[in-house]
Design an enzyme around this catalytic site. Sequence first.
Site, mmCIF file in Angstrom:
data_model
loop_
_atom_site.group_PDB
_atom_site.id
_atom_site.type_symbol
_atom_site.label_atom_id
_atom_site.label_comp_id
_atom_site.label_asym_id
_atom_site.label_seq_id
_atom_site.Cartn_x
_atom_site.Cartn_y
_atom_site.Cartn_z
ATOM 1 N N ARG A 1 -75.981 -36.570 17.745
ATOM 2 C CA ARG A 1 -76.544 -36.821 19.069
ATOM 3 C C ARG A 1 -78.044 -37.024 18.920
ATOM 4 O O ARG A 1 -78.729 -36.175 18.346
ATOM 5 C CB ARG A 1 -76.264 -35.637 19.990
ATOM 6 C CG ARG A 1 -76.735 -35.867 21.410
ATOM 7 C CD ARG A 1 -76.194 -34.813 22.345
ATOM 8 N NE ARG A 1 -76.993 -33.610 22.323
ATOM 9 C CZ ARG A 1 -76.781 -32.549 23.088
ATOM 10 N NH1 ARG A 1 -75.739 -32.523 23.904
ATOM 11 N NH2 ARG A 1 -77.554 -31.491 23.020
ATOM 12 N N LYS B 1 -79.614 -28.817 26.179
ATOM 13 C CA LYS B 1 -79.379 -30.011 26.970
ATOM 14 C C LYS B 1 -79.732 -29.710 28.419
ATOM 15 O O LYS B 1 -79.485 -28.616 28.908
ATOM 16 C CB LYS B 1 -77.904 -30.437 26.858
ATOM 17 C CG LYS B 1 -77.663 -31.892 27.224
ATOM 18 C CD LYS B 1 -76.212 -32.271 26.940
ATOM 19 C CE LYS B 1 -75.955 -33.699 27.369
ATOM 20 N NZ LYS B 1 -74.546 -34.088 27.200
ATOM 21 N N SER C 1 -66.692 -36.148 27.809
ATOM 22 C CA SER C 1 -67.141 -34.900 28.429
ATOM 23 C C SER C 1 -66.525 -34.750 29.815
ATOM 24 O O SER C 1 -66.441 -35.709 30.571
ATOM 25 C CB SER C 1 -68.667 -34.907 28.597
ATOM 26 O OG SER C 1 -69.307 -34.946 27.352
#
Lengths: 220, 220
Positions: free
Chosen positions: B39, B137, B108
């Site tokens: 990521r 996040k 997700s």
Amino acid sequence: MSVDLRLYALVDPDRSGGRTLEDIARAVVEGGATLVQLRDKAGSTLRMIEEAKAIKAALAGSFVPFLINDRVDVALAAGADGVHIGWDDMPVADARTLLGREAIVGLSIKTAEQAQAAPLELLDYVCIGGVFETQSKDNPEPPVGATGFAELAGIIRKRKPNMPAGAIAGIDESNAARVIAAGADGIAVISALSLAPDPKAAARKLREIVDAALSQRGAA
Amino acid sequence: MSVDLRLYALVDPDRSGGRTLEDIARAVVEGGATLVQLRDKAGSTLRMIEEAKAIKAALAGSFVPFLINDRVDVALAAGADGVHIGWDDMPVADARTLLGREAIVGLSIKTAEQAQAAPLELLDYVCIGGVFETQSKDNPEPPVGATGFAELAGIIRKRKPNMPAGAIAGIDESNAARVIAAGADGIAVISALSLAPDPKAAARKLREIVDAALSQRGAA
């Protein structure tokens, strides 16, 4: 693929003046833009795909190619005609492999080193700049001017004669003829079109200037 | 494709603790990670492709699949095994078309609406969360907790029994067994691995906890 760079219109949601990107794209193509690029450095992948699909739909039937800045994934998902990439984006060879031989792949050239190193055999065109001062992109390098454009284009064309080379950054009605005289095949423009009171009329005017300068150069 | 979610390690240059991403990936796989994801929300396309190629090389021979967050272009250029996407990324159907049937595509799930709407027939797994508070996040929604995980997983499995479902956000040694007991097939982890003093040892410990909780659930 042969690319007509005479009036290369970049559309960017950060420079849209409250208009939709598809309205800008449609208007500038009606006014004479020969190539359209979507640039969106701030949005999500989904937003960029939705923008790209809307612009592609707006350009359907126009025969003006539509490119995506940087994002090969967006180009593939939206069915765009190719990509314009910089030196922080996907390597040209990877982009060419993923998009195929028929796609348009263009590259930014800012320095003599880049002009020497660019994989011209994999490219359909280059865009050289920043030529003049611009507000629409953070450019750490100083502008190269029309003289710098001619030098960089000279390096490119020594390596590959007739390589299409556009000029980018800060180009408007006041200086478009100058970069064409310096050897550009066309001009890449954001604000002078998208932030104009009438983007279609602005495109028509810029095309006239470019076409006149090109025929003057041809006659010289 | 069947996916083993037991210990899903996310590597992120913003949460690397000064280590290279490939060193983290190699260490956690040696410790028992069953899936690895890159990521990188802040870097250029080129940086992400280079990171992806380095991780892929580090995992060669491990048989642990390697996925890319969001970016189908990066997955294609680096030859990764698939992508993990969210609801601001490329639509699942487009990603599946571009990557093909053999690729791994995960999604997700944060809300009941998403659990109802997810195109499960095109997905290999889902990751449900944020389950607990996390620093890694920006999550505008409040964490759903183990109870919320069970509710969302219940919606998913009513639609598609045996759909692999991992839990994500704030999971560490203290709460991993709880989410497995709540029905998770595994845990997705960033900081608890990559910021651990010894990522390999941390992975081994987490795998032991997950495996023990899974066999306890199987025996219950």
